[in-house]
Design an enzyme around this catalytic site. Structure first.
Site, PDB file in Angstrom:
ATOM      1  N   SER A  61      46.745  -2.167  10.719  1.00 29.88           N
ATOM      2  CA  SER A  61      47.569  -1.001  10.359  1.00 29.88           C
ATOM      3  C   SER A  61      49.009  -1.334  10.710  1.00 29.88           C
ATOM      4  CB  SER A  61      47.097   0.210  11.174  1.00 29.88           C
ATOM      5  OG  SER A  61      48.016   1.280  11.084  1.00 29.88           O
ATOM      6  N   TYR A  91      44.686   4.689  19.155  1.00 25.10           N
ATOM      7  CA  TYR A  91      44.602   4.010  17.851  1.00 25.10           C
ATOM      8  C   TYR A  91      45.582   2.836  17.817  1.00 25.10           C
ATOM      9  CZ  TYR A  91      44.663   3.428  12.734  1.00 25.10           C
ATOM     10  OH  TYR A  91      44.582   2.916  11.454  1.00 25.10           O
TER      11      TYR A  91
HETATM   12  N1  LIG Z   1      43.917   5.603   5.700  1.00 22.49           N
HETATM   13  C1  LIG Z   1      44.961   5.118   6.324  1.00 22.49           C
HETATM   14  O1  LIG Z   1      46.053   5.719   6.314  1.00 22.49           O
HETATM   15  C2  LIG Z   1      44.901   3.789   7.028  1.00 22.49           C
HETATM   16  C3  LIG Z   1      46.107   3.138   7.329  1.00 22.49           C
HETATM   17  C4  LIG Z   1      46.074   1.919   7.992  1.00 22.49           C
HETATM   18  C5  LIG Z   1      44.860   1.368   8.338  1.00 22.49           C
HETATM   19  N2  LIG Z   1      43.710   2.021   8.048  1.00 22.49           N
HETATM   20  C6  LIG Z   1      42.454   1.394   8.477  1.00 22.49           C
HETATM   21  O2  LIG Z   1      41.647   1.176   7.350  1.00 22.49           O
HETATM   22  C7  LIG Z   1      40.265   1.181   7.738  1.00 22.49           C
HETATM   23  C8  LIG Z   1      39.496   2.077   6.774  1.00 22.49           C
HETATM   24  O3  LIG Z   1      39.971   3.398   6.887  1.00 22.49           O
HETATM   25  P1  LIG Z   1      39.897   4.477   5.698  1.00 22.49           P
HETATM   26  O4  LIG Z   1      41.275   4.977   5.512  1.00 22.49           O
HETATM   27  O5  LIG Z   1      39.141   3.950   4.542  1.00 22.49           O
HETATM   28  O6  LIG Z   1      39.099   5.617   6.480  1.00 22.49           O
HETATM   29  P2  LIG Z   1      37.725   6.397   6.188  1.00 22.49           P
HETATM   30  O7  LIG Z   1      37.711   6.891   4.793  1.00 22.49           O
HETATM   31  O8  LIG Z   1      37.591   7.343   7.308  1.00 22.49           O
HETATM   32  O9  LIG Z   1      36.620   5.244   6.302  1.00 22.49           O
HETATM   33  C9  LIG Z   1      36.281   4.665   7.532  1.00 22.49           C
HETATM   34  C10 LIG Z   1      35.034   3.835   7.340  1.00 22.49           C
HETATM   35  O10 LIG Z   1      34.681   3.256   8.604  1.00 22.49           O
HETATM   36  C11 LIG Z   1      33.320   3.562   8.859  1.00 22.49           C
HETATM   37  N3  LIG Z   1      33.047   3.624  10.287  1.00 22.49           N
HETATM   38  C12 LIG Z   1      33.651   4.409  11.220  1.00 22.49           C
HETATM   39  N4  LIG Z   1      33.078   4.224  12.417  1.00 22.49           N
HETATM   40  C13 LIG Z   1      32.091   3.301  12.236  1.00 22.49           C
HETATM   41  C14 LIG Z   1      31.137   2.693  13.081  1.00 22.49           C
HETATM   42  N5  LIG Z   1      31.064   2.995  14.391  1.00 22.49           N
HETATM   43  N6  LIG Z   1      30.286   1.782  12.556  1.00 22.49           N
HETATM   44  C15 LIG Z   1      30.330   1.475  11.252  1.00 22.49           C
HETATM   45  N7  LIG Z   1      31.210   2.013  10.394  1.00 22.49           N
HETATM   46  C16 LIG Z   1      32.075   2.916  10.887  1.00 22.49           C
HETATM   47  C17 LIG Z   1      33.069   4.891   8.150  1.00 22.49           C
HETATM   48  O11 LIG Z   1      31.709   5.080   7.832  1.00 22.49           O
HETATM   49  P3  LIG Z   1      30.685   5.959   8.704  1.00 22.49           P
HETATM   50  O12 LIG Z   1      31.454   7.113   9.273  1.00 22.49           O
HETATM   51  O13 LIG Z   1      29.651   6.304   7.711  1.00 22.49           O
HETATM   52  O14 LIG Z   1      30.180   5.021   9.747  1.00 22.49           O
HETATM   53  C18 LIG Z   1      33.861   4.682   6.867  1.00 22.49           C
HETATM   54  O15 LIG Z   1      33.102   3.967   5.928  1.00 22.49           O
HETATM   55  C19 LIG Z   1      40.263   1.655   9.191  1.00 22.49           C
HETATM   56  O16 LIG Z   1      40.120   0.558  10.059  1.00 22.49           O
HETATM   57  C20 LIG Z   1      41.624   2.292   9.367  1.00 22.49           C
HETATM   58  O17 LIG Z   1      42.073   2.263  10.696  1.00 22.49           O
HETATM   59  C21 LIG Z   1      43.706   3.212   7.388  1.00 22.49           C
END
Ligand SMILES: NC(=O)c1ccc[n+]([C@@H]2O[C@H](COP(=O)([O-])OP(=O)(O)OC[C@H]3O[C@@H](n4cnc5c(N)ncnc54)[C@H](OP(=O)(O)O)[C@@H]3O)[C@@H](O)[C@H]2O)c1
Length: 254
Positions: free
Chosen positions: A140, A153
């Protein structure tokens, strides 16, 4: 790429992970998608198959060491050994530092750093033996700079960037690369949850809260999951880039 590569994408049931899995499927990779919500990973795997890919859905909590080992062996049996690991599963909860507790802190470190550590530990020896591998960590902008109300985070994503850099140095020159992608706010559930939280705490509307987050990105807009997926595809094909933090902040690219 000569052989059909096998990719394992954690957090592949929705959002960024789902976009990466489908982009890899379009590239001809076999994809395994892992997360806790079985219905969601099965949905992504079905859609990857519709694109002509071989796909596997795996129910996995990345914080469970034994389950991580079992999942990697299940992928190897069904699709072959993992050539591309995308550590994408992550959580983000905001709170003023003084209102956080040890559970909040440890939850972020377990999912966002210990999970990637466990997965990487399972697949890296095989990649090195075969002389080819890619580890892509979805960090991130919070892995590179500080912001208020997201101390756990931010610390976890800085740690993930540190792991990326250390491991990249360790495997350099052996056919394996380890890189991080560092997006600003991306249009996924994570941002919608954050916007609902801001709206509840500030009295702003949900739409206003989303707009505040979009403006916080240097490019002034939310990033699309497909943009993160495109960066991941580029890293899969790129033999030279190692130990980099690929910044996606919504700015125009030349
Ligand atoms: N959206 C943003 O603004 C943003 C910005 C920078 C970086 N990111 C990073 O991008 C990545 C994906 O985020 P996203 O935006 O796609 O969020 P999201 O829609 O909330 O998806 C998160 C994913 O991680 C999985 N997950 C969470 N805890 C888990 C666990 N203990 N074991 C296995 N899977 C787990 C969730 O599935 P389950 O809950 O079903 O396990 C879900 O598939 C993250 O690492 C986040 O920090 C996001």
């Amino acid at each position: 790429m000569a052989a059909r590569r096998v990719a394992l994408i954690t957090g592949g049931g929705r959002g960024i992970g789902r976009a990466i899995a489908l982009a890899f499927a379009r590239e001809g990779l076999a994809v395994a998608v892992a997360a806790r919500t079985r219905r969601q990973v099965e949905g992504t795997a079905d859609d990857a198959r519709d694109l002509g890919a071989t796909a596997l859905a795996v129910a996995l909590d990345v914080t469970e060491p034994a389950a991580v080992g079992t999942a990697v062996r299940e992928v190897a049996r069904a699709l072959g050994p993992v050539d591309v690991l995308v550590n994408n599963a992550g959580i983000a909860e905001s709170a003023p530092f003084a209102k956080t507790d040890l559970d909040h802190w440890e939850r972020h470190l377990r999912v966002n750093v210990t999970g990637p550590y466990l997965l990487t530990r399972e697949v890296l020896p095989g990649m090195l033996e075969r002389g080819w591998g890619r580890v892509v960590n979805i960090a991130s902008l919070a892995g590179l700079a500080g912001a208020p109300y997201v101390s756990a985070y931010t610390a976890s994503k800085h740690a993930l960037v540190g792991l990326t850099r250390a491991l990249a140095a360790e495997v350099a020159g052996q056919g394996v690369t380890v890189n991080a992608i560092c997006p600003g706010y991306v249009a996924t559930d994570m941002v919608w949850r954050g916007a609902r939280n801001i709206a509840a705490k500030t009295g702003r509307s949900f739409e206003e809260a989303v707009a505040v987050m979009a403006r916080a990105n240097p490019g002034g807009r939310l990033i699309e999951p497909g943009e993160v997926a495109a960066a991941a595809v580029t890293l899969v094909h790129d033999e030279r880039t190692n130990g980099e933090t690929v910044i996606l902040d919504g700015s125009p690219r030349n």
